[in-house]
Motif scaffolding. Structure first.
Motif, mmCIF file in Angstrom:
data_model
loop_
_atom_site.group_PDB
_atom_site.id
_atom_site.type_symbol
_atom_site.label_atom_id
_atom_site.label_comp_id
_atom_site.label_asym_id
_atom_site.label_seq_id
_atom_site.Cartn_x
_atom_site.Cartn_y
_atom_site.Cartn_z
ATOM 1 N N ILE A 169 0.788 -1.055 0.029
ATOM 2 C CA ILE A 169 -0.007 -0.171 -0.034
ATOM 3 C C ILE A 169 0.835 1.253 -0.041
ATOM 4 C CG2 ILE A 169 -1.811 1.280 1.235
ATOM 5 C CD1 ILE A 169 -2.810 -1.506 2.303
ATOM 6 N N THR A 170 1.822 1.320 0.857
ATOM 7 C CA THR A 170 2.487 2.236 0.947
ATOM 8 C C THR A 170 3.335 2.890 -0.295
ATOM 9 O OG1 THR A 170 4.338 1.326 1.960
ATOM 10 C CG2 THR A 170 2.885 2.397 3.339
ATOM 11 N N GLN A 171 4.085 1.704 -1.028
ATOM 12 C CA GLN A 171 4.666 2.087 -2.065
ATOM 13 C C GLN A 171 3.802 2.357 -3.376
ATOM 14 O OE1 GLN A 171 8.022 1.820 -1.800
ATOM 15 N NE2 GLN A 171 8.184 1.176 0.091
ATOM 16 N N VAL A 172 2.750 1.807 -3.575
ATOM 17 C CA VAL A 172 2.069 1.928 -4.822
ATOM 18 C C VAL A 172 1.396 3.392 -4.658
ATOM 19 C CG1 VAL A 172 -0.348 1.042 -3.857
ATOM 20 C CG2 VAL A 172 0.508 1.011 -6.449
ATOM 21 N N ASN A 173 1.190 3.857 -3.433
ATOM 22 C CA ASN A 173 0.580 4.993 -3.156
ATOM 23 C C ASN A 173 1.794 6.141 -3.485
ATOM 24 O OD1 ASN A 173 -1.901 6.191 -1.769
ATOM 25 N ND2 ASN A 173 -1.589 4.012 -0.776
ATOM 26 N N GLY A 174 2.956 5.861 -3.339
ATOM 27 C CA GLY A 174 3.774 6.703 -3.606
ATOM 28 C C GLY A 174 4.248 6.751 -5.029
ATOM 29 N N ILE A 175 4.023 5.698 -5.710
ATOM 30 C CA ILE A 175 4.077 5.429 -7.391
ATOM 31 C C ILE A 175 2.910 6.490 -7.917
ATOM 32 C CG2 ILE A 175 3.739 4.310 -9.249
ATOM 33 C CD1 ILE A 175 5.045 1.749 -7.790
ATOM 34 N N VAL A 176 1.580 6.036 -7.398
ATOM 35 C CA VAL A 176 0.619 6.745 -8.015
ATOM 36 C C VAL A 176 0.488 8.205 -7.665
ATOM 37 C CG1 VAL A 176 -1.828 6.953 -7.844
ATOM 38 C CG2 VAL A 176 -0.928 4.837 -8.109
ATOM 39 N N ASN A 177 1.069 8.754 -6.572
ATOM 40 C CA ASN A 177 1.073 10.246 -6.131
ATOM 41 C C ASN A 177 1.966 10.811 -7.021
ATOM 42 O OD1 ASN A 177 -1.160 10.004 -4.428
ATOM 43 N ND2 ASN A 177 0.193 9.442 -2.634
ATOM 44 N N ALA A 178 3.320 10.349 -7.081
ATOM 45 C CA ALA A 178 4.273 10.813 -7.766
ATOM 46 C C ALA A 178 3.783 10.899 -9.415
ATOM 47 C CB ALA A 178 5.448 9.886 -7.887
ATOM 48 N N ILE A 179 3.446 9.921 -10.209
ATOM 49 C CA ILE A 179 2.772 10.142 -11.383
ATOM 50 C C ILE A 179 1.588 11.253 -11.619
ATOM 51 C CG2 ILE A 179 1.657 9.088 -13.270
ATOM 52 C CD1 ILE A 179 3.270 6.246 -12.503
ATOM 53 N N ASN A 180 0.736 10.997 -10.527
ATOM 54 C CA ASN A 180 -0.421 12.203 -10.664
ATOM 55 C C ASN A 180 0.078 13.500 -10.281
ATOM 56 O OD1 ASN A 180 -3.363 11.700 -10.868
ATOM 57 N ND2 ASN A 180 -3.262 12.941 -8.943
ATOM 58 N N ASP A 181 0.943 13.884 -9.606
ATOM 59 C CA ASP A 181 1.234 15.051 -9.435
ATOM 60 C C ASP A 181 2.302 15.719 -10.392
ATOM 61 O OD1 ASP A 181 0.482 14.940 -6.888
ATOM 62 O OD2 ASP A 181 2.114 14.520 -5.690
ATOM 63 N N PHE A 182 2.781 14.781 -11.372
ATOM 64 C CA PHE A 182 3.406 15.484 -12.287
ATOM 65 C C PHE A 182 2.557 15.413 -13.800
ATOM 66 C CE2 PHE A 182 6.073 15.080 -16.205
ATOM 67 C CZ PHE A 182 7.146 15.722 -15.810
ATOM 68 N N PHE A 183 1.755 14.712 -13.964
ATOM 69 C CA PHE A 183 0.947 14.564 -15.205
ATOM 70 C C PHE A 183 -0.538 15.241 -14.886
ATOM 71 C CE2 PHE A 183 3.734 10.909 -16.233
ATOM 72 C CZ PHE A 183 4.370 11.449 -17.575
ATOM 73 N N ASN A 184 -0.820 15.190 -13.612
ATOM 74 C CA ASN A 184 -2.255 15.722 -13.502
ATOM 75 C C ASN A 184 -2.428 16.529 -12.059
ATOM 76 O OD1 ASN A 184 -5.143 16.113 -13.715
ATOM 77 N ND2 ASN A 184 -5.611 14.234 -12.549
ATOM 78 N N PRO A 185 -1.402 17.498 -12.003
ATOM 79 C CA PRO A 185 -1.622 18.230 -10.619
ATOM 80 C C PRO A 185 -2.887 18.941 -10.117
ATOM 81 C CG PRO A 185 -0.281 19.418 -12.183
ATOM 82 C CD PRO A 185 -0.568 18.287 -12.924
ATOM 83 N N THR A 186 -3.630 19.177 -11.106
ATOM 84 C CA THR A 186 -5.043 19.903 -10.574
ATOM 85 C C THR A 186 -6.019 18.740 -10.390
ATOM 86 O OG1 THR A 186 -5.514 20.096 -12.988
ATOM 87 C CG2 THR A 186 -4.689 21.856 -11.602
ATOM 88 N N ASN A 187 -5.596 17.541 -10.461
ATOM 89 C CA ASN A 187 -6.580 16.353 -10.350
ATOM 90 C C ASN A 187 -7.787 16.532 -10.872
ATOM 91 O OD1 ASN A 187 -5.468 14.258 -8.326
ATOM 92 N ND2 ASN A 187 -5.763 16.043 -6.733
ATOM 93 N N GLU A 188 -7.708 16.852 -12.168
ATOM 94 C CA GLU A 188 -8.838 16.704 -13.350
ATOM 95 C C GLU A 188 -9.280 15.429 -13.726
ATOM 96 O OE1 GLU A 188 -7.665 19.606 -16.325
ATOM 97 O OE2 GLU A 188 -7.664 21.123 -15.151
ATOM 98 N N THR A 189 -10.392 15.464 -14.414
ATOM 99 C CA THR A 189 -10.932 14.037 -15.128
ATOM 100 C C THR A 189 -11.025 13.157 -13.869
ATOM 101 O OG1 THR A 189 -8.624 13.280 -15.674
ATOM 102 C CG2 THR A 189 -9.903 14.514 -17.224
ATOM 103 N N GLN A 190 -11.869 13.386 -12.779
ATOM 104 C CA GLN A 190 -12.249 12.525 -11.831
ATOM 105 C C GLN A 190 -13.110 11.252 -12.289
ATOM 106 O OE1 GLN A 190 -11.154 12.837 -8.188
ATOM 107 N NE2 GLN A 190 -9.560 14.146 -9.209
#
Length: 473
Positions: A169-190
């Motif tokens: 859980i902790t590792q995959v959270n780190g992966i997803v958050n890193a990718i999301n923060d870079f490509f989708n920092p505004t959290n659009e397309t929910q």
């Protein structure tokens, strides 16, 4: 209710990872340093050479090469802690935390040597004929069958740490958050997922891709895991090292002052931090605890991978195992730390965790900020992904020990592990980190007991090994 649970977990974590356990781990490292006559200092060049040197003779006593077993161990230890954990340690403990992190690593190398030694000496095979070794093996065989209950405590803790926390859980959270923060920092397309909430499409797609890749790899066992680790870990470590070296070269005139700052802050934090860090104890505690968490010396995880190495020489594998601590903490963690101190990133208000590391690299490297952020994101993603693989092997071997190699139980476990990776991005991660820390601490206690009890065996056989000059060729 959730806040109450978090409070209880934090209290338990504070008790387990308090001063006594850290002192136990450091005292064990000091004892093993003395009894092995400072093997980590005298034999480090030989150990680094042996990483890439095939052992002489026809050896079929293991499943993977010593290099592959080391990469498997590094895949679990070189993770988000090298980038996020170091930043947190410096931000809260001051630059002096880096000094104590290095001290802990130097002592921990003797511990890691001893773990690798015992992993080979007391390893066996499960009912399927696969290598089975680690603390549960050397506790039961080295201390005697009456201590099997202690071996089971370690195995249960290792199983839970991998499945419920640090491995999934902790590792995959780190992966997803890193990718999301870079490509989708505004959290659009929910997209709304029933019972879980709303998440971005990037989160959903990434979680499916990661879980699929994990399943394809872990069902192939140690050989497939080590094969992936042997490619990914060296590549990412070299890339990160190259970036760190570039930072040092570009800022070479400021490096001496940064080193002086680190040393001064280790013994007089207030003089450097302006009172932000109140005492030398805080700098020591943050640096030492991060050192232990980063390289896992004393936790007993790495010897599970070391046991699979194709070698008949416990001392040889012990030397190779201890290089993991050198690479993880003294090289990779220091790259992060020096960059943060050089740029003053630890003093910037409003940023924390990986944002501190990203800021430091952006300030120190001559690349556009977006390019540097992408590189840091890539490193974090791959470091975290290999940690998922490494911890799967650790916890799967713990399950094998507990279930005596029952194939159905192992398959079910790997399915549950994959599901934990799949749903990890949709869960609150704070409590999971705390649970993982608790289980890691419980793992360390039986392992350190065994290292203390078997230190005489380690010292005697190490001395005999180095007396024979043929062994050094």
């Amino acid at each position: 209710m959730i806040e109450r649970i978090d409070s209880i977990l934090n209290r338990i974590d504070g008790y387990i990872w308090g001063v006594p356990l850290i002192v136990l781990i450091l005292a064990g490292g000091l004892l093993l340093t003395i009894r092995t006559r400072g093997v980590q200092f005298r034999r480090l060049p030989l150990a680094l050479k042996w990483i890439f040197t095939k052992e002489k003779g026809d050896n079929k006593s293991g499943e993977v090469s010593s290099f592959s077993s080391l990469m498997t161990a590094l895949s679990a230890t070189v993770g988000t802690g090298n980038m996020v954990g170091v930043a947190t340690a410096v931000a809260t403990g001051g630059p002096g935390a880096l000094f104590w992190m290095v001290v802990t690593a130097l002592i921990g190398m003797a511990t890691k040597f001893s773990e690798g030694f015992l992993a080979i000496k007391y390893r066996g095979r499960d009912d399927a004929g696969r290598i089975l070794g680690g603390p549960f093996a050397y506790i039961e065989q080295g201390l005697g069958i009456k201590w099997k209950w202690l071996a089971k405590i370690f195995a249960i803790s290792g199983l839970c740490a991998g499945l419920f926390g640090i491995g999934t859980i902790t590792q995959v959270n780190g992966i997803v958050n890193a990718i999301n923060d870079f490509f989708n920092p505004t959290n659009e397309t929910q997209i709304t997922i029933p019972l879980l909430g709303s998440f971005s499409w990037i989160t959903v797609i990434t979680s499916v891709i990661i879980a699929t890749l994990v399943a394809l790899i872990i069902f192939g066992g140690i050989k497939r895991i080590s094969k992936v680790a042997s490619i990914v870990v060296p590549f990412m470590a070299i890339l990160y090292f190259a970036l760190g070296l570039l930072i040092i070269i570009l800022n070479i005139t400021e490096v001496p002052a940064a080193i002086v700052t680190i040393i001064e802050a280790a013994f007089d934090p207030q003089a450097v931090t302006g009172g932000v860090v109140g005492s030398i104890f805080v700098a020591m505690q943050k640096g030492m605890s991060r050192g232990v968490f980063s390289n896992e010396a004393g936790l007993g995880s790495a010897p599970i991978a070391a046991a699979a190495a194709t070698t008949k020489q416990p001392v040889r594998q012990g030397l190779i195992s201890m290089t993991g601590t050198f690479i993880d903490t003294i090289v990779i963690c220091n790259i992060t730390g020096i960059a943060i101190v050089l740029t003053g990133a630890w003093q910037i208000e409003g940023i924390e965790g990986v944002a501190i590391t990203t800021y430091a690299f952006q300030q120190a490297l001559p690349f556009p900020n977006k390019v540097t952020a992408f590189i840091i994101m890539t490193c974090l993603v791959f470091f975290a992904f290999t940690s998922i693989l490494g911890w799967n092997y650790y916890s799967e071997r713990c399950m094998t020990y507990l279930r005596k190699g029952e194939s159905r139980a192992i398959k079910v476990y790997n399915i549950l592990y994959t599901l934990a990776v799949l749903i990890g991005p949709y869960l609150t991660v704070t409590a999971v980190w705390t649970v993982a820390d608790i289980f890691n601490g419980i793992m360390a206690i039986p392992n350190m007991i065994a290292l203390f009890a078997l230190s005489g065996v380690i010292a005697k056989e190490t001395k005999e090994f180095f007396k024979n000059k043929e062994n050094l060729k």
